[in-house]
Design a protein around this motif. Structure first.
Motif, PDB file in Angstrom:
ATOM      1  N   LEU A 113       0.830  -1.202   0.000  1.00 49.13           N
ATOM      2  CA  LEU A 113       0.000   0.000   0.000  1.00 49.13           C
ATOM      3  C   LEU A 113       0.866   1.254   0.000  1.00 49.13           C
ATOM      4  N   LYS A 114       1.941   1.240   0.776  1.00 47.36           N
ATOM      5  CA  LYS A 114       2.854   2.390   0.772  1.00 47.36           C
ATOM      6  C   LYS A 114       3.443   2.611  -0.620  1.00 47.36           C
ATOM      7  N   ALA A 115       3.786   1.539  -1.307  1.00 47.49           N
ATOM      8  CA  ALA A 115       4.336   1.661  -2.666  1.00 47.49           C
ATOM      9  C   ALA A 115       3.318   2.303  -3.601  1.00 47.49           C
ATOM     10  N   LYS A 116       2.060   1.892  -3.493  1.00 45.35           N
ATOM     11  CA  LYS A 116       0.998   2.491  -4.327  1.00 45.35           C
ATOM     12  C   LYS A 116       0.789   3.956  -3.964  1.00 45.35           C
ATOM     13  N   MET A 117       0.876   4.262  -2.680  1.00 48.45           N
ATOM     14  CA  MET A 117       0.706   5.651  -2.260  1.00 48.45           C
ATOM     15  C   MET A 117       1.863   6.517  -2.736  1.00 48.45           C
ATOM     16  N   ILE A 118       3.069   5.966  -2.735  1.00 49.52           N
ATOM     17  CA  ILE A 118       4.218   6.699  -3.271  1.00 49.52           C
ATOM     18  C   ILE A 118       3.979   7.001  -4.751  1.00 49.52           C
ATOM     19  N   LYS A 119       3.499   6.019  -5.489  1.00 45.92           N
ATOM     20  CA  LYS A 119       3.240   6.225  -6.924  1.00 45.92           C
ATOM     21  C   LYS A 119       2.146   7.256  -7.134  1.00 45.92           C
ATOM     22  N   PHE A 120       1.097   7.214  -6.309  1.00 44.68           N
ATOM     23  CA  PHE A 120       0.041   8.235  -6.387  1.00 44.68           C
ATOM     24  C   PHE A 120       0.649   9.616  -6.146  1.00 44.68           C
ATOM     25  N   CYS A 121       1.457   9.742  -5.099  1.00 44.94           N
ATOM     26  CA  CYS A 121       2.091  11.023  -4.783  1.00 44.94           C
ATOM     27  C   CYS A 121       3.001  11.501  -5.913  1.00 44.94           C
ATOM     28  N   LEU A 122       3.745  10.578  -6.488  1.00 48.15           N
ATOM     29  CA  LEU A 122       4.637  10.935  -7.602  1.00 48.15           C
ATOM     30  C   LEU A 122       3.847  11.487  -8.775  1.00 48.15           C
ATOM     31  N   CYS A 123       2.734  10.857  -9.089  1.00 46.75           N
ATOM     32  CA  CYS A 123       1.897  11.333 -10.200  1.00 46.75           C
ATOM     33  C   CYS A 123       1.355  12.732  -9.913  1.00 46.75           C
ATOM     34  N   VAL A 124       0.881  12.935  -8.694  1.00 44.53           N
ATOM     35  CA  VAL A 124       0.332  14.240  -8.312  1.00 44.53           C
ATOM     36  C   VAL A 124       1.415  15.313  -8.393  1.00 44.53           C
ATOM     37  N   CYS A 125       2.562  15.038  -7.825  1.00 43.83           N
ATOM     38  CA  CYS A 125       3.636  16.037  -7.786  1.00 43.83           C
ATOM     39  C   CYS A 125       4.246  16.311  -9.155  1.00 43.83           C
ATOM     40  N   ALA A 126       4.317  15.312 -10.003  1.00 42.69           N
ATOM     41  CA  ALA A 126       4.956  15.483 -11.316  1.00 42.69           C
ATOM     42  C   ALA A 126       4.038  16.120 -12.351  1.00 42.69           C
ATOM     43  N   ILE A 127       2.764  16.285 -12.029  1.00 42.92           N
ATOM     44  CA  ILE A 127       1.800  16.787 -13.012  1.00 42.92           C
ATOM     45  C   ILE A 127       2.197  18.167 -13.548  1.00 42.92           C
ATOM     46  N   ASP A 128       2.897  18.962 -12.739  1.00 39.91           N
ATOM     47  CA  ASP A 128       3.334  20.289 -13.202  1.00 39.91           C
ATOM     48  C   ASP A 128       4.784  20.277 -13.686  1.00 39.91           C
ATOM     49  N   GLU A 129       5.279  19.073 -14.004  1.00 41.34           N
ATOM     50  CA  GLU A 129       6.590  18.858 -14.603  1.00 41.34           C
ATOM     51  C   GLU A 129       7.761  19.211 -13.682  1.00 41.34           C
ATOM     52  N   ASN A 130       7.514  19.154 -12.377  1.00 47.70           N
ATOM     53  CA  ASN A 130       8.566  19.441 -11.417  1.00 47.70           C
ATOM     54  C   ASN A 130       8.192  18.782 -10.090  1.00 47.70           C
TER      55      ASN A 130
END
Length: 144
Positions: A113-130
């Protein structure tokens, strides 16, 4: 994970398309929701946790970008057209929590679950290309 490994992961997400990141974020959110309900025992608390986490992520650098605004609408099925209304929602979620108050839920998560949450966070944070340092701190909290 060492800094070089994290940086490689960050680059991979930042270089992805916004459309792909949005779809991935929504998919990860759907995957983690039921698991979080099992941990919190409450759908309202789970929804609050997710919106609070999203709020912390998108406002970690002090600015909510248009891409983050659009992503919020997309994954939560909202239609905020007024920035000030979205800002109030984000600020309200942030006022009710901070990353340390999320620790109890995070500590109860399985590694999967932590791995999936990390991936969710990565997608959210990377959406603005930074992915800023302040966003990285929140993301890496799940790896502890």
């Amino acid at each position: 994970m060492n800094r070089q490994e994290w940086n490689e992961i960050y680059r991979g997400y930042v270089n992805d398309t916004q459309d792909s990141l949005a779809k991935q974020a929504k998919n990860y959110l759907n995957e983690i929701y039921d698991d979080l309900v099992n941990i919190t025992g409450d759908t309202d608390l789970t929804s609050e946790f997710i919106v609070s986490l999203f709020a912390l992520l998108v406002d970690a650098d002090g600015v909510i970008s248009n891409e983050e605004w659009e992503l919020f609408n997309y994954i939560f099925g909202t239609d905020y057209t007024d920035y000030s209304t979205l800002r109030k929602t984000i600020d309200g979620a942030k006022m009710s929590t901070n990353i340390d108050s999320l620790d109890n839920v995070i500590d109860s998560c399985s590694k999967d679950l932590k791995a999936k949450m990390i991936k969710f966070c990565l997608c959210v944070c990377a959406i603005d290309e930074n992915i800023t340092i302040s966003e990285q701190i929140i993301i890496e909290k799940f790896a502890d």
